[in-house]
Scaffold this active site. Sequence first.
Site, PDB file in Angstrom:
ATOM      1  N   GLU A 148      18.282  43.903   0.430  1.00 39.84           N
ATOM      2  CA  GLU A 148      19.669  43.551   0.171  1.00 39.84           C
ATOM      3  C   GLU A 148      20.402  44.827  -0.213  1.00 39.84           C
ATOM      4  OE1 GLU A 148      22.311  40.763  -2.901  1.00 39.84           O
ATOM      5  OE2 GLU A 148      20.152  41.017  -3.185  1.00 39.84           O
ATOM      6  N   GLU A 230      31.675  39.831  -7.384  1.00 43.09           N
ATOM      7  CA  GLU A 230      30.785  39.205  -8.344  1.00 43.09           C
ATOM      8  C   GLU A 230      31.509  39.167  -9.692  1.00 43.09           C
ATOM      9  OE1 GLU A 230      26.240  40.030  -7.107  1.00 43.09           O
ATOM     10  OE2 GLU A 230      27.271  41.776  -7.917  1.00 43.09           O
TER      11      GLU A 230
END
Length: 453
Positions: A148, A230
């Site tokens: 990721e 986020e």
Amino acid sequence: MQIIVLAVAALLGAGLFPAPAQAAPVLCEKWGSTTVQNDRYIVMNNVWGADTAQCVDVNQNGGFTVTRSEHDKATNGAPAAYPAIYAGCHYTACTSGSGLPVQAGSAGFGALRSAVAMTYPGSGTWDAAYDIWFDPTPRTDGQNTGAELMIWLNKRGSIQPVGSQVGTVTLAGGTWQVWYGNIGWNVVSYVRTSATPSLDFAVDTFYSDAVSRGYAQRSWYLTSVQAGFEPWVGGAGLAVDSFSFGSGGGTTDRTPPTTPGTPTASGTTAAATTLTWGASTDTGGSGLAGYDILRATGDTFTQVGTSATTSYTDTGLTPATTYRYRVRARDGAGNLSPESAAVTVTTQNGGGGGCAATATTQNAWSNGYVIQPVTVTNRGTATINGWTVTFTLPQGHTITGSWGANVSVGGGVVTVRNLPYNGTLAPNASTTFGFQASRPTGDTQVPAGYTCT
């Protein structure tokens, strides 16, 4: 980084959650999503880490704005959500026409580009980041288990990526901290040292760096490219103003720069040394981006810094310790040159006096090498009348010739003493000697541990 349990995908597939509306202007459902630009991209609310309210106003031209965000999570844990727009496959939801999954070693991978423009509010605790997923297989559902890549364009508050910082690198027109951690898959995060509201880059620019560090593999598959936020605390006002993903066209630069020149060391003290080297040349068209500096105290070299020029000062070294350095070049597409030959540097003792010996590997081949010059320098304040350099010769190595000094070998330790004409050194004066040695075929070691008295 978002983590959505497989049960969620199963519930969606079973119809237990309502299917996302294809033209919904506002998404407030925890897992709400909708397609935009004729299914080219998907916008998702994706409140995976909290139960607090969040809504995103979808821009049907390709973007969204967080209009409501009531999160208030501790900053030493995971974020509340990852509202994002993406191309490719996220669990079982796939966009149209992305061409993903695609193998990172394929011919077309290097041409893939993405661009984003964002707006940031002046409150809350959040990061603005790409989330780019790779899997060992061309999967279109479930959790990816390869790598990721998170590319943080900006952040606000005392938050940090998964793992710990492992270096810095210059890529895509900026300088980035590199972080690494593993949570069942490799998480490689690039945190820009100065915030930017936009980014336009080749995906391979960052993936090449991850591959070079051993965190990713060319055999893995790119499954999705996502851009969003986020939030830990608040987050209303965060917006993706525009997003794109596709082939950049043209010929991809996969030509590495030429090998840099062998470094030389100067100004060595008990705690620092300055390295300089000959420049590399880039012929692939993406331009030379900088240099990586690699250091070893044993057999393994690790990256300790980067430089945009042909010099670098390494600080925080241990007195009376021998280090070896190599340099490699990096171009704008992330291609890495072969590593240069190594220079050996021994730091001064804590008092800063006496003499120091610095060795340069002039040439090396499969079963031999030439060390030239070994520079002996008087670092003290009084004249030296005679000097002795010692170092360890690796097992199986044999010195076959020397010049500029008297050389003797005993028990694997080489003792080098001055000749009559070069034993007297005034303060800061220096002289040199050299030698040639053979070694077992395939052995890459060279001598280390040079000391001078």
